[in-house]
Design a protein around this motif. Structure first.
Motif, short mmCIF file in Angstrom:
data_model
loop_
_atom_site.label_atom_id
_atom_site.label_comp_id
_atom_site.label_asym_id
_atom_site.label_seq_id
_atom_site.Cartn_x
_atom_site.Cartn_y
_atom_site.Cartn_z
N THR A 72 0.84 -1.20 0.00
CA THR A 72 0.00 0.00 0.00
C THR A 72 0.87 1.24 0.00
O THR A 72 2.03 1.21 0.44
N GLY A 73 0.30 2.34 -0.46
CA GLY A 73 1.04 3.60 -0.44
C GLY A 73 1.36 4.05 0.96
O GLY A 73 2.44 4.59 1.23
N ALA A 74 0.43 3.82 1.89
CA ALA A 74 0.66 4.24 3.28
C ALA A 74 1.81 3.46 3.90
O ALA A 74 2.64 4.03 4.63
N ASP A 75 1.88 2.15 3.62
CA ASP A 75 2.98 1.34 4.16
C ASP A 75 4.32 1.81 3.58
O ASP A 75 5.32 1.90 4.29
N ALA A 76 4.32 2.11 2.28
CA ALA A 76 5.55 2.59 1.65
C ALA A 76 5.99 3.92 2.25
O ALA A 76 7.17 4.12 2.54
N ASP A 77 5.04 4.81 2.44
CA ASP A 77 5.36 6.13 3.01
C ASP A 77 5.96 5.98 4.40
O ASP A 77 6.92 6.68 4.75
N ALA A 78 5.39 5.08 5.20
CA ALA A 78 5.91 4.87 6.55
C ALA A 78 7.34 4.33 6.52
O ALA A 78 8.20 4.77 7.28
N LEU A 79 7.61 3.37 5.63
CA LEU A 79 8.96 2.83 5.51
C LEU A 79 9.95 3.89 5.05
O LEU A 79 11.08 3.96 5.55
N LEU A 80 9.54 4.72 4.12
CA LEU A 80 10.44 5.74 3.59
C LEU A 80 10.72 6.85 4.59
O LEU A 80 11.66 7.62 4.42
N HIS A 81 9.92 6.94 5.64
CA HIS A 81 10.19 7.88 6.72
C HIS A 81 11.33 7.40 7.61
O HIS A 81 12.03 8.23 8.21
N ALA A 133 9.58 15.79 -0.91
CA ALA A 133 9.41 16.96 -0.04
C ALA A 133 10.26 16.86 1.22
O ALA A 133 10.55 17.88 1.86
N ARG A 134 10.70 15.65 1.58
CA ARG A 134 11.49 15.49 2.80
C ARG A 134 12.89 16.05 2.65
O ARG A 134 13.52 16.45 3.62
N GLY A 135 13.42 16.03 1.43
CA GLY A 135 14.78 16.51 1.22
C GLY A 135 15.79 15.58 1.84
O GLY A 135 15.48 14.49 2.30
N GLY A 136 17.03 16.01 1.88
CA GLY A 136 18.10 15.21 2.46
C GLY A 136 18.38 13.96 1.65
O GLY A 136 17.93 13.80 0.52
N ARG A 178 -0.29 2.63 -15.94
CA ARG A 178 -0.68 3.93 -16.48
C ARG A 178 0.38 4.36 -17.50
O ARG A 178 1.37 4.97 -17.15
N GLY A 179 0.16 4.03 -18.74
CA GLY A 179 1.19 4.30 -19.74
C GLY A 179 1.01 5.58 -20.51
O GLY A 179 1.77 5.86 -21.43
N GLY A 180 0.00 6.39 -20.13
CA GLY A 180 -0.25 7.61 -20.86
C GLY A 180 0.82 8.66 -20.64
O GLY A 180 1.51 8.69 -19.62
N LEU A 181 0.96 9.55 -21.64
CA LEU A 181 1.98 10.60 -21.58
C LEU A 181 1.76 11.52 -20.39
O LEU A 181 2.72 11.91 -19.72
N GLU A 182 0.51 11.84 -20.09
CA GLU A 182 0.23 12.77 -18.99
C GLU A 182 0.74 12.23 -17.66
O GLU A 182 1.38 12.96 -16.88
N GLU A 183 0.47 10.95 -17.37
CA GLU A 183 0.92 10.36 -16.12
C GLU A 183 2.45 10.27 -16.07
O GLU A 183 3.07 10.51 -15.04
N LYS A 184 3.05 9.95 -17.22
CA LYS A 184 4.51 9.87 -17.26
C LYS A 184 5.14 11.22 -16.98
O LYS A 184 6.06 11.32 -16.17
N VAL A 185 4.64 12.25 -17.63
CA VAL A 185 5.18 13.60 -17.42
C VAL A 185 4.99 14.02 -15.97
O VAL A 185 5.89 14.61 -15.35
N GLN A 186 3.81 13.73 -15.41
CA GLN A 186 3.54 14.12 -14.03
C GLN A 186 4.51 13.44 -13.08
O GLN A 186 5.06 14.09 -12.17
N GLY A 187 4.74 12.14 -13.29
CA GLY A 187 5.67 11.43 -12.42
C GLY A 187 7.09 11.96 -12.53
O GLY A 187 7.77 12.17 -11.52
N LEU A 188 7.55 12.20 -13.75
CA LEU A 188 8.90 12.73 -13.94
C LEU A 188 9.04 14.14 -13.36
O LEU A 188 10.07 14.49 -12.79
N ASN A 189 8.00 14.94 -13.49
CA ASN A 189 8.03 16.29 -12.94
C ASN A 189 8.06 16.28 -11.42
O ASN A 189 8.58 17.21 -10.79
N LEU A 190 7.50 15.23 -10.82
CA LEU A 190 7.52 15.12 -9.36
C LEU A 190 8.86 14.59 -8.84
O LEU A 190 9.09 14.56 -7.63
N GLY A 191 9.71 14.16 -9.76
CA GLY A 191 11.04 13.73 -9.33
C GLY A 191 11.36 12.28 -9.56
O GLY A 191 12.38 11.79 -9.05
#
Length: 230
Positions: A32-41, A68-71, A84-97
């Motif tokens: 889950t995304g929540a589990d991943a977020d907790a691990l990445l903290h 957003a955490r930096g470091g 999600r193979g569409g161009l919009e999702e790809k660009v959004q993901g790359l723009n987010l880092g």
């Protein structure tokens, strides 16, 4: 090399994790995304493989919060793996880092190649890297050890311990640090297992009497790999 695989499809997660472990990488999984977020903290990873469509938190939100955490943790490389193979999702993901993007369905060989490329890039070079200590060498692309010109046969755990040491020759690593790099959080293992793997690696190095690489124990500090004086 600990990798976090974030994928809610159990069969696909098992398939990808097995392939990466066969490539001698340590893999932890989150469904889950929540589990991943907790691990990445709280945990440090060499790479995150991140699905976008996840329960309890979208993959893009996980990526956004990570960056957003930096470091050092905030700069962890991220490979987006999604249907999600569409161009919009790809660009959004790359723009987010995100650092790379692979659409499902995919071939394991391509995934492994992209993972290796990102790990090399993380080390600061796009060229083939070979770590060495005396007559012991490790090819980070082929993920193979050679000692005195011959392949060195190691179990996955032994490989992970020696990889952590050869990446920092002459620098002591504590037992706790080695344990974190070798074992995933879900592994049922005791920290004293590190001593067993160190012992086994030493035995394999000693089989080559002309070899000059040695693992030294520093009491109360940890272990270091160094070249024996001739």
């Amino acid at each position: 090399m600990r990798i976090l695989l974030v994928e809610d499809h159990a069969e696909l997660s098992h398939w990808v994790a097995k392939a990466l472990r066969d490539a001698k990488l340590t893999v932890e999984c989150a469904a889950t995304g929540a589990d991943a977020d907790a691990l990445l903290h709280t945990q440090d990873y060499a790479l995150v493989i991140l699905d976008l469509t996840l329960p309890r938190m979208d993959g893009l939100d996980v990526l956004r919060r990570l960056r957003a955490r930096g470091g050092t943790r905030g700069a962890t490389p991220v490979l987006i793996l999604t249907a999600r193979g569409g161009l919009e999702e790809k660009v959004q993901g790359l723009n987010l880092g995100a650092d790379d993007y692979l659409a499902k369905p995919f071939e394991l060989a391509e995934l492994e190649a992209r993972v290796k490329a990102l790990l090399r890039r993380r080390s600061g070079s796009n060229e083939t890297l070979v770590h060495s200590c005396g007559q012991l060498s490790f090819d980070t692309v082929a993920r193979m050890f050679h000692y005195c010109g011959e392949p060195l046969a190691l179990t996955p755990r032994e490989h992970a311990v020696l990889e952590a040491l050869i990446a920092r020759p002459g620098r002591a690593l504590s037992k706790e640090k080695l344990f974190d790099e070798v074992f995933a959080l879900v592994d049922d293992a005791n920290i004293d297992a590190i001593e067993l793997y160190i012992h086994r690696i030493r035995k394999k190095l000693e089989r080559q009497p002309e070899g000059n690489a040695a693992i030294v124990t520093l009491r109360g500090i940890g272990y270091l790999l160094q070249e024996r004086p001739s």
